[in-house]
Motif scaffolding. Sequence first.
Motif, mmCIF file in Angstrom:
data_model
loop_
_atom_site.group_PDB
_atom_site.id
_atom_site.type_symbol
_atom_site.label_atom_id
_atom_site.label_comp_id
_atom_site.label_asym_id
_atom_site.label_seq_id
_atom_site.Cartn_x
_atom_site.Cartn_y
_atom_site.Cartn_z
ATOM 1 N N LEU A 1 -10.176 -64.724 26.405
ATOM 2 C CA LEU A 1 -9.080 -65.086 27.303
ATOM 3 C C LEU A 1 -8.289 -66.257 26.743
ATOM 4 N N ASP B 1 -6.351 -62.019 29.183
ATOM 5 C CA ASP B 1 -6.985 -61.327 28.063
ATOM 6 C C ASP B 1 -6.011 -61.299 26.884
ATOM 7 N N GLN C 1 -5.650 -59.290 24.596
ATOM 8 C CA GLN C 1 -5.098 -57.968 24.325
ATOM 9 C C GLN C 1 -3.850 -57.703 25.158
ATOM 10 N N ARG D 1 -14.776 -60.230 26.679
ATOM 11 C CA ARG D 1 -13.347 -60.555 26.681
ATOM 12 C C ARG D 1 -13.091 -61.907 26.028
#
Length: 618
Positions: A432, A437, A439, A430
């Motif tokens: 961050l 996150d 995304q 991930r």
Amino acid sequence: MRKSKTAIQSTENSPSAYPVGEEYGIIKKQLIRYAKDIWGETLKTVFSYAKTYKWPIAIALLLMFVELAVELIQPLVIGKIIDDGIIPGDTGTVWTWGAVMMGLALAAFLSGVTNSFFAAHAAHSFAFDLRAAMFRKIQSFTMSTFLRFPQSGLLTRMTSDITMTSNVLYMSLRIMLRAPLAAAGSLIMAFIVNPKLALFLMIGVPFLVIFLVFMVRKGVAMFGRVQRRLDRVNRVVQENLQAVRLVKAYLRGAYESSRFTKVAGALRSDTVSAVRLMELILPVLLFVMNVSLLAVLWFGAQEVRGGGAEVGEVVAIVNYALRMTGSFSMFSFIIVAYSRAKASAERMEEVLLADGGTEEAERGSGRQPIGDLRFENVSFTYEGADKGVLHDISFHVKPGEKLAIMGATGSGKSTLLNLIPRFFEPTSGRVLLDGRDIQEWPLKDLRDAIGYVPQQSMLFTGSIHENLGWGDSEAGLDELEEAARKAQIHDSVERFPDKYGTRVGQKGVNLSGGQKQRLSIARALVRHPSILILDDSTSALDVKTENALWKALEGERATMLVVTQKVGTAAGADRILLLDEGRVSGYGTHEELLEQSVLYRQIVESQSAHAGEVNGDV
């Protein structure tokens, strides 16, 4: 035209008339089925952009049918003039029907002119909408999707492929549809005039239909290969023009010419092969139709002598045969055009229906990240690659800190940076931002917070003011000048004759490498970013200018990620991330890495030795 009772009965009751009608219906169904098979979803995808202009297209088609109707009626009028006027010597009938012919010709002329107007409007508007849709689609590509298409291929699709399809739409509304309709209509009218003679025209039609279907299949495949060859030619030209300085510096003009000759020769070879195959169409069509025409003349003369047909009927049948021959003679051109358009439509469909994800710059929340960036066990592999580029990368950069990223060529530095703006998604792990996150961040919020300066400085044709404003279109001149001062380019711009109005050539060709880098940095600073990404963006700057740049950036609140090969630059960072073949080889301050990392000490020693050699030479 005078027609005997026997002739009328033969038209209505001839046992051959119905089988011919059935055969024509079967051929028509086969052609429709084949057309659907040939175009399929490609027709729906690409030519769906023509639906907006259905009324201009409908009007153009209506006017085309008017032209076609006149063309089919004229032989009947000619036969009428011969049978009722010339043979009996009735000049009044000749003048009357002659006037009718002139009126029909005038109607066809006006219909043709008006048809051209509506056809051109529909075709060019269709090309505009299709080109805009293609460009929007390309803009929405993720980087992974974009990299699947060579740039030269996208360029060809946006130019020659769209031109090819729009030309086919225009020509379809003008003459392409009229040619097969005129051939079919002439055959039907010939049966109305004299079914017995018309049978001789019908004999070769099934063979011609099968022959044309075969040629279209071959043509689509061959012209698809031609368009791919054109892609390669465009790629070679594009590479050569972009590297023109390098080509001249290494005197590689002759080599580049031979390379171009090779790919251009392959294009020529495939084009010649395709065109030669298409050239077989016309002789075959003309041969079959001329044999049919000779049969009509031979048996027509016998019918006239036996009283089974009138001279005007034979003339009308011959006229229809000539019209069919003229229509068939256009089929070679039509097949070439449609084959190339089909190949072009398939290539455009690849872009319009490309899967792999698109980017939607959805409306942002307006929230500005503070720039707390963390990588947690991030790995990444490019689509289709067997070997990963990044492996289990973890680090943390606090808001306002500066992280220097070092490593050999190919160690994954630029790839790592590309994950932050979500140009690519991590294969695992991930990334961050502020504990969230990336995304999950709206793409607009994420990228509005990033100032990105790529490894290769890219400037656009326009003024310096326009290029700096590209970072923030609402920024005023004062903000642009302040960003330029921080980037150490303001004084250089002020020395230009037109200052910030100075025109920048294509890709900044009239600027030095250092000037382009500093303008690119200024463009990023205009955005007031929370995260500033500099991908080896100071390589062309001298030590004094670079030091002044870093000092000016100390007041920025942005979290900085700087790819550099210079130990001096890295030493001034809060942390250094050392990459080796996609893995973290060291992470810490300059002093910590000197103690902990053998690789980092080797880099420091090599640069210190090089600096000593330079000073000694001086």
